[in-house]
Scaffold this active site. Structure first.
Site, PDB file in Angstrom:
ATOM      1  N   SER A  52       7.952   4.646   2.464  1.00  0.00           N
ATOM      2  CA  SER A  52       8.193   5.691   3.458  1.00  0.00           C
ATOM      3  C   SER A  52       7.837   7.066   2.916  1.00  0.00           C
ATOM      4  O   SER A  52       7.799   7.299   1.705  1.00  0.00           O
ATOM      5  CB  SER A  52       9.664   5.690   3.878  1.00  0.00           C
ATOM      6  OG  SER A  52      10.071   4.401   4.230  1.00  0.00           O
TER       7      SER A  52
HETATM    8  N1  SAH Z   1      12.358   1.096   1.921  1.00  0.00           N
HETATM    9  C1  SAH Z   1      11.003   0.777   1.484  1.00  0.00           C
HETATM   10  C2  SAH Z   1       9.967   0.832   2.576  1.00  0.00           C
HETATM   11  C3  SAH Z   1      10.209  -0.160   3.621  1.00  0.00           C
HETATM   12  S1  SAH Z   1       8.793  -0.766   4.485  1.00  0.00           S
HETATM   13  C4  SAH Z   1      10.582   1.660   0.329  1.00  0.00           C
HETATM   14  O1  SAH Z   1      11.334   2.565  -0.065  1.00  0.00           O
HETATM   15  O2  SAH Z   1       9.504   1.420  -0.229  1.00  0.00           O
HETATM   16  C5  SAH Z   1       9.683  -2.010   5.371  1.00  0.00           C
HETATM   17  C6  SAH Z   1       9.972  -3.245   4.554  1.00  0.00           C
HETATM   18  O3  SAH Z   1      10.844  -4.061   5.334  1.00  0.00           O
HETATM   19  C7  SAH Z   1       8.736  -4.085   4.271  1.00  0.00           C
HETATM   20  O4  SAH Z   1       8.621  -4.311   2.903  1.00  0.00           O
HETATM   21  C8  SAH Z   1       9.001  -5.366   5.047  1.00  0.00           C
HETATM   22  O5  SAH Z   1       8.469  -6.522   4.419  1.00  0.00           O
HETATM   23  C9  SAH Z   1      10.516  -5.406   5.081  1.00  0.00           C
HETATM   24  N2  SAH Z   1      11.106  -6.230   6.134  1.00  0.00           N
HETATM   25  C10 SAH Z   1      10.682  -6.366   7.419  1.00  0.00           C
HETATM   26  N3  SAH Z   1      11.486  -7.214   8.094  1.00  0.00           N
HETATM   27  C11 SAH Z   1      12.449  -7.615   7.219  1.00  0.00           C
HETATM   28  C12 SAH Z   1      13.552  -8.507   7.313  1.00  0.00           C
HETATM   29  N4  SAH Z   1      13.847  -9.159   8.428  1.00  0.00           N
HETATM   30  N5  SAH Z   1      14.327  -8.682   6.217  1.00  0.00           N
HETATM   31  C13 SAH Z   1      14.046  -8.044   5.049  1.00  0.00           C
HETATM   32  N6  SAH Z   1      13.007  -7.204   4.902  1.00  0.00           N
HETATM   33  C14 SAH Z   1      12.204  -6.987   5.970  1.00  0.00           C
END
Ligand code: SAH
Length: 205
Positions: A52
């Protein structure tokens, strides 16, 4: 410069600004993106996901009003960057990721940075086992069409949940839920763009 940009955009909580300053974002981005690691933009990471934008990380963290005693759940570990910021302000952090490759890489980075109060779990944050929780704070960093009841149920009284809610493609609204003795209060915050929250542990690595 990094702090100045965050301040200008309205982040005023000193502890949050300090945490943002202390976590080396260049260690969470792809090698090719290291030069731009402190620009205020989201960047691509493995598995088609993104780390993000710093402002959004700082804003969501500020909205959580963290204390050292808090147990925090993050859905969407991604690179582990948001979890590293949380770890400096909270007691315990559990971060869940559906891609094994991302979960493993995040775990290694967080260990290297001595974030000993963070646990990275491979799993589906939309469908967690019933024994996980409750939590004082829940932060979702992937777009949800709605906030699942089984997440809200894991929030303690006095707890805060923050999540981007809206269509998977396009713009979502950051929603803050607060659980009080009387029930759930809902507040709309700002517009954001996140990659979608998808069901199940990913089959690809
Ligand atoms: N917080 C992260 C960025 C998140 S991007 C950082 O600081 O880098 C969103 C993430 O959520 C992705 O890696 C994606 O694979 C994950 N994601 C999406 N759906 C999910 C789910 N149901 N359970 C766990 N993770 C999930």
């Amino acid at each position: 410069m990094f702090q100045l940009t965050l301040r200008r955009r309205g982040i005023s909580d000193q502890a949050v600004l300090r945490a943002m300053e202390e976590v080396p974002r260049e260690q969470f981005v792809d090698e090719a993106d290291r030069d731009g690691a402190y620009r205020d933009s989201a960047l691509p990471i493995a598995c088609g996901q993104t780390i993000s934008q710093p402002f959004v990380v700082a804003y969501m963290t500020e909205q959580l009003q963290l204390q050292k005693k808090h147990r925090v759940l993050e859905i969407g570990a991604g690179s582990g960057y948001q979890a590293a910021v949380l770890s400096r302000l909270a007691g315990q952090v559990l971060t869940v990721e559906r891609y094994r490759k991302l979960a493993d890489a995040a775990r290694i980075r967080l260990e290297k940075l001595n974030c000993h109060n963070v646990e990275v779990m491979l799993g589906d944050g939309l469908n967690l086992p019933p024994n996980i929780g409750p939590f004082d704070r829940i932060i979702v960093t992937a777009a949800m069409e709605q906030i699942p009841e089984n997440l809200v149920e894991r929030l303690e009284v006095g707890g805060i949940l923050i999540a981007p809610v809206g269509p998977h493609q396009g713009v979502q609204t950051l929603i803050r839920l607060s659980r009080t003795e009387a029930g759930i209060e809902r507040k709309q915050l700002v517009e954001v763009r996140f990659v979608p929250a998808l069901p199940g542990v990913a089959r690809e690595l």
